[in-house]
Enzyme design. Sequence first.
Site, PDB file in Angstrom:
ATOM      1  N   LYS A  12      -0.558  50.090  13.445  1.00 17.48           N
ATOM      2  CA  LYS A  12       0.060  49.614  14.687  1.00 17.48           C
ATOM      3  C   LYS A  12       1.287  48.766  14.384  1.00 17.48           C
ATOM      4  CE  LYS A  12      -3.942  49.231  17.772  1.00 17.48           C
ATOM      5  NZ  LYS A  12      -4.688  48.298  18.638  1.00 17.48           N
ATOM      6  N   ASP A  73      -4.658  46.955  23.592  1.00 18.49           N
ATOM      7  CA  ASP A  73      -5.891  47.640  23.228  1.00 18.49           C
ATOM      8  C   ASP A  73      -5.643  49.102  23.528  1.00 18.49           C
ATOM      9  OD1 ASP A  73      -8.539  47.040  22.156  1.00 18.49           O
ATOM     10  OD2 ASP A  73      -9.244  48.092  23.935  1.00 18.49           O
ATOM     11  N   GLY A 157      -5.989  56.190  12.406  1.00 14.86           N
ATOM     12  CA  GLY A 157      -6.981  56.437  13.468  1.00 14.86           C
ATOM     13  C   GLY A 157      -7.241  57.922  13.670  1.00 14.86           C
TER      14      GLY A 157
END
Length: 201
Positions: A12, A73, A157
Amino acid sequence: MDIWLATTNRGKVLEFEMLLEPLIKKGLKVKTLGDLATYYPPEETGATFLDNARIKARSLKAMQPREWIVAEDSGLAVEGMNGLPGVHSARYAGPKASDFENRVKLLKIMGLKQLANRNASFLCQMVVFDPEGQEHLFSGELKGTIAKNEVGRNGFGYDSVFIPEGETKTLAELGVAYKNKVSHRSQATNKLLELLSTKLV
Ligand code: IMP
């Protein structure tokens, strides 16, 4: 001017730094939880992405009350699985699960259920506090489908099992430059960029 990102997720942070580059060139400094001497991450107990993003934003704001705070999130919602893994995306295969273990579990369950509907979305909810304490909300969604097997080595991810709408390759094959043009996180971050650019002229 500094902004503080409420994350330690390397994938991220790299994406954020690329997305915020126009403002970094103008003097914006990006700090992360790794820049704090101590930090105890809050439990992400919320039922929604917004709840969890707020939990992260408020916890960092308590430590840096007069700074720009950015928390987000995000996760994967699979249509045929009623939106799972959703807010459980990071810990889908267990509390300490790796990204690889999460992907393996997802493909295994979809295979066992023989799901014909492999539609899915990456969702991102961002919560920003400005130095005056005002909250700003930005969000993004990237639609696509879940591949039968994982392919590609870029990203993090679920990137290697996610094929964006209109493409035949996974995000992990298409690479970060492609991803940053279309992703759920880039959509939210572009709205943040608009807000920040009014402060950095
Ligand atoms: P968070 O850090 O609590 O928001 O957890 C987000 C989780 O969702 C990550 O650990 C990934 O498993 C997944 N996720 C979120 N965004 C992405 C993305 O852009 N690509 C791949 N997986 C993602």
